[in-house]
Design a protein around this motif. Structure first.
Motif, PDB file in Angstrom:
ATOM      1  N   ALA A   1      54.808  50.910  34.589  1.00 24.61           N
ATOM      2  CA  ALA A   1      53.959  49.721  34.638  1.00 24.61           C
ATOM      3  C   ALA A   1      52.486  50.108  34.557  1.00 24.61           C
ATOM      4  N   ASN A   2      52.107  51.156  35.296  1.00 24.55           N
ATOM      5  CA  ASN A   2      50.713  51.619  35.246  1.00 24.55           C
ATOM      6  C   ASN A   2      50.326  52.037  33.825  1.00 24.55           C
TER       7      ASN A   2
ATOM      8  N   ARG B   1      46.444  49.403  26.946  1.00 28.51           N
ATOM      9  CA  ARG B   1      45.533  48.470  26.276  1.00 28.51           C
ATOM     10  C   ARG B   1      44.066  48.865  26.417  1.00 28.51           C
TER      11      ARG B   1
ATOM     12  N   CYS C   1      43.155  50.535  41.275  1.00 27.56           N
ATOM     13  CA  CYS C   1      41.875  49.890  40.989  1.00 27.56           C
ATOM     14  C   CYS C   1      40.972  50.056  42.201  1.00 27.56           C
TER      15      CYS C   1
ATOM     16  N   SER D   1      51.646  51.103  31.047  1.00 32.21           N
ATOM     17  CA  SER D   1      51.615  49.945  30.168  1.00 32.21           C
ATOM     18  C   SER D   1      50.294  49.196  30.283  1.00 32.21           C
ATOM     19  N   ILE D   2      49.754  49.119  31.498  1.00 29.47           N
ATOM     20  CA  ILE D   2      48.450  48.491  31.717  1.00 29.47           C
ATOM     21  C   ILE D   2      47.347  49.322  31.076  1.00 29.47           C
ATOM     22  N   LEU D   3      47.440  50.638  31.236  1.00 29.57           N
ATOM     23  CA  LEU D   3      46.397  51.529  30.717  1.00 29.57           C
ATOM     24  C   LEU D   3      46.413  51.615  29.198  1.00 29.57           C
TER      25      LEU D   3
ATOM     26  N   ASP E   1      41.826  46.055  36.276  1.00 32.56           N
ATOM     27  CA  ASP E   1      42.604  44.827  36.469  1.00 32.56           C
ATOM     28  C   ASP E   1      44.096  45.082  36.275  1.00 32.56           C
ATOM     29  N   GLY E   2      44.888  44.596  37.226  1.00 29.92           N
ATOM     30  CA  GLY E   2      46.340  44.722  37.121  1.00 29.92           C
ATOM     31  C   GLY E   2      46.914  45.912  37.856  1.00 29.92           C
ATOM     32  N   LEU E   3      46.078  46.894  38.182  1.00 29.47           N
ATOM     33  CA  LEU E   3      46.542  48.057  38.941  1.00 29.47           C
ATOM     34  C   LEU E   3      46.476  47.763  40.442  1.00 29.47           C
TER      35      LEU E   3
END
Length: 234
Positions: A41-42, A48, A174, A44-46, A107-109
């Motif tokens: 998940a981490n 972008r 974050c 996948s956020i990174l 954001d999101g982490l």
């Protein structure tokens, strides 16, 4: 199904194997399923944010162990020249790479402050007085909203020049970049104590930060005397 190939690397929590042209990171512990999904998940956020991170291709159970299938990092490790070459150049190269991470929004982490607070509250060796002191210190420090790696050290940097890849993002969060640099200081002090303070100074130099602001994230009983070089634990 591709067969797991040779071992590429090994750490406390996981092993990394060849898996065709990719890399398969297999976790060791009973919590490996949660860790696998958390790191995926981490990443996948990174992805972008155009950071030099491996791309996730799958999460699953492989021969009874949970893991993450991802891009394979370059075989060369930044730790090799870092360890063998004295001087400031490698410290500054690493600091610039760290800075590039911290320029990105987190954001999101997960929240770094929330994670540190939870760890203090769960620490079994702490009595109520030191626990409350640490929590009060944490609350007095400035929060942030940047990407923090959580385990940034030379052995988690592969490649060179424009081809760097940063691995091991399980603890990404974050928060305040200076807290992330302080964590790197602690890790370096354990492995290469003679270079730990040099890294803090290099990061401060390339970012315009204050060394004191970085070291403020150490617990009070680990603050160094005037020369700033004796703390060994966090």
């Amino acid at each position: 199904m591709t067969e797991t190939g040779r071992l590429l690397g090994s750490g406390k929590e996981a092993e990394v194997f060849e898996y065709g042209a990719l890399a398969l990171k297999l976790y060791r512990s009973a919590a490996s399923k949660a860790s696998s999904f958390r790191e995926a998940a981490n990443l996948s956020i990174l992805e972008r944010l155009a950071l030099p991170t491996p791309k996730v291709h799958a999460v699953g159970e492989f021969d009874g162990r949970w893991g993450v299938l991802m891009d394979r990092a370059p075989s060369s490790c930044f730790a090799d020249p870092f360890v063998s070459t004295a001087g400031r150049a490698s410290l500054e190269d690493m600091a610039q790479l760290h800075r590039s991470i911290h320029e990105k929004p987190g954001d999101g982490l997960p929240s770094l402050m929330a994670r540190l607070s939870a760890r203090i509250r769960r620490a079994e060796h702490l009595d109520s007085s030191p626990r409350n002191r640490l929590l009060a210190q944490l609350e007095s420090l400035p929060d942030g909203d940047r990407v923090c790696h959580g385990d940034f050290h030379p052995w988690n940097i592969h490649g060179s020049g424009q081809g760097f890849m940063i691995v091991d993002w399980l603890d990404a969060c974050c928060g305040n970049p200076l807290a992330d640099v302080c964590r790197t200081y602690v890790l370096l002090h354990h492995a290469m104590p003679e270079r730990a303070m040099g890294y803090v100074e290099a990061y401060a130099s390339v970012t315009g930060s204050e060394v004191s602001g970085i070291l403020a994230w150490l617990p009070p009983d680990c603050r160094r005397p005037a020369d700033g070089r004796r703390c060994k634990r966090k």
